[in-house]
Write a protein that holds these residues in place. Structure first.
Motif, PDB file in Angstrom:
ATOM      1  N   GLY A  95      -4.868   4.469  -9.510  1.00  0.00           N
ATOM      2  CA  GLY A  95      -6.012   3.871 -10.193  1.00  0.00           C
ATOM      3  C   GLY A  95      -6.834   3.044  -9.222  1.00  0.00           C
ATOM      4  O   GLY A  95      -7.124   1.886  -9.484  1.00  0.00           O
ATOM      5  N   TRP A  96      -7.195   3.661  -8.106  1.00  0.00           N
ATOM      6  CA  TRP A  96      -7.893   2.941  -7.043  1.00  0.00           C
ATOM      7  C   TRP A  96      -9.236   2.428  -7.545  1.00  0.00           C
ATOM      8  O   TRP A  96     -10.000   3.144  -8.190  1.00  0.00           O
ATOM      9  N   ASP A 155      -1.065   6.727  -0.966  1.00  0.00           N
ATOM     10  CA  ASP A 155      -0.945   6.357   0.445  1.00  0.00           C
ATOM     11  C   ASP A 155      -0.949   4.829   0.568  1.00  0.00           C
ATOM     12  O   ASP A 155      -1.194   4.115  -0.404  1.00  0.00           O
ATOM     13  N   TYR A 156      -0.668   4.351   1.767  1.00  0.00           N
ATOM     14  CA  TYR A 156      -0.572   2.907   1.975  1.00  0.00           C
ATOM     15  C   TYR A 156      -1.921   2.214   1.799  1.00  0.00           C
ATOM     16  O   TYR A 156      -1.994   1.128   1.230  1.00  0.00           O
ATOM     17  N   PHE A 157      -3.004   2.818   2.294  1.00  0.00           N
ATOM     18  CA  PHE A 157      -4.321   2.189   2.159  1.00  0.00           C
ATOM     19  C   PHE A 157      -4.674   1.962   0.692  1.00  0.00           C
ATOM     20  O   PHE A 157      -5.151   0.891   0.312  1.00  0.00           O
ATOM     21  N   SER A 164      -5.672  -1.655  -3.490  1.00  0.00           N
ATOM     22  CA  SER A 164      -5.598  -1.806  -4.942  1.00  0.00           C
ATOM     23  C   SER A 164      -4.973  -3.133  -5.342  1.00  0.00           C
ATOM     24  O   SER A 164      -5.299  -3.689  -6.393  1.00  0.00           O
ATOM     25  N   LEU A 165      -4.068  -3.645  -4.512  1.00  0.00           N
ATOM     26  CA  LEU A 165      -3.421  -4.918  -4.840  1.00  0.00           C
ATOM     27  C   LEU A 165      -4.426  -6.052  -4.967  1.00  0.00           C
ATOM     28  O   LEU A 165      -4.195  -7.021  -5.695  1.00  0.00           O
ATOM     29  N   ALA A 199       3.277   6.249  -1.546  1.00  0.00           N
ATOM     30  CA  ALA A 199       3.816   7.453  -0.914  1.00  0.00           C
ATOM     31  C   ALA A 199       3.819   7.299   0.599  1.00  0.00           C
ATOM     32  O   ALA A 199       2.871   6.793   1.188  1.00  0.00           O
ATOM     33  N   ASP A 200       4.901   7.738   1.224  1.00  0.00           N
ATOM     34  CA  ASP A 200       5.017   7.755   2.681  1.00  0.00           C
ATOM     35  C   ASP A 200       5.975   8.880   3.055  1.00  0.00           C
ATOM     36  O   ASP A 200       7.150   8.783   2.746  1.00  0.00           O
ATOM     37  N   PRO A 201       5.466   9.946   3.641  1.00  0.00           N
ATOM     38  CA  PRO A 201       4.095  10.120   4.127  1.00  0.00           C
ATOM     39  C   PRO A 201       3.101  10.253   2.964  1.00  0.00           C
ATOM     40  O   PRO A 201       3.479  10.601   1.848  1.00  0.00           O
TER      41      PRO A 201
END
Length: 194
Positions: free
Chosen positions: A107-108, A124-126, A131-132, A143-145
């Motif tokens: 939910g970016w 992804d990390y970005f 979003s935080l 998710a990673d990767p």
């Protein structure tokens, strides 16, 4: 407890795949998207832009749940569906409803605040980090990767990543790495009525 699924704007078969992948992630059975839905899962119909409308989601919930406001609900929403779902969850609770938790998958850009637990899952990390800034709960997942946006919804059992305790920015060491489906299972176990 009823789980309210609020899909984004995409093909309906992706939601069927999400439910099968999430429900059968811990089993040895291969997910079967032809299985009937779990009786405690309510999927909000995705008719054009109505997925963005908190009012339409709230109205659909009233019709299906017959105003059983005290019965606990958990929202699982994806992408554009997060917009309507957070509005519906807030309205449901304002009317006296029991929102156990709100789970936003990718939910970016959607601000998430409410008087109920909120969790984010990101592809992804970005997306997780950015979003935080718009609100989240304590426990989140990324998710990673990194994976494609739709993969988070289509195949949660195949997306590995990290459970992050966002209150201190620390990675939760209870079970890492894990899949998005496993993370969902752990959250739902937490909120299962005793």
């Amino acid at each position: 407890m009823t789980i309210i699924i609020c899909p984004g704007i995409h093909e309906p078969n992706l939601t069927e795949s999400f439910i099968a992948g999430w429900l059968y992630a811990d089993s040895d059975k291969k997910p079967d998207t032809s299985l009937p839905l779990h009786p405690h899962i309510l999927v909000i119909p995705t008719e054009g832009i109505f997925t963005l409308s908190g009012f339409h989601i709230w109205q659909f919930m009233q019709d299906c749940l017959h105003n059983r406001l005290k019965s606990p609900v958990i929202f699982i929403s994806f992408s554009a569906g997060v917009v309507g779902a957070i509005a519906a969850a807030t309205q449901w609770q304002m009317m006296g409803g029991n929102v156990q938790a709100f789970i936003a998958i990718d939910g970016w850009g959607v601000p998430l605040w409410g008087d109920f637990p909120i969790h984010r899952l990101s592809h992804d990390y970005f997306t997780h980090w950015s979003s935080l800034l718009l609100g989240s709960g304590q426990d989140n997942f990324y998710a990673d990767p990194s994976v494609d946006h739709l993969t988070m919804w289509r195949s949660p059992q195949a997306v590995s990543g990290w459970w992050v305790n966002s209150s201190g920015g620390e990675i939760n060491t209870r079970k890492n790495p894990l899949t998005a489906a496993e993370f969902l299972h752990l959250l739902l176990e937490r909120y299962e009525p005793k």
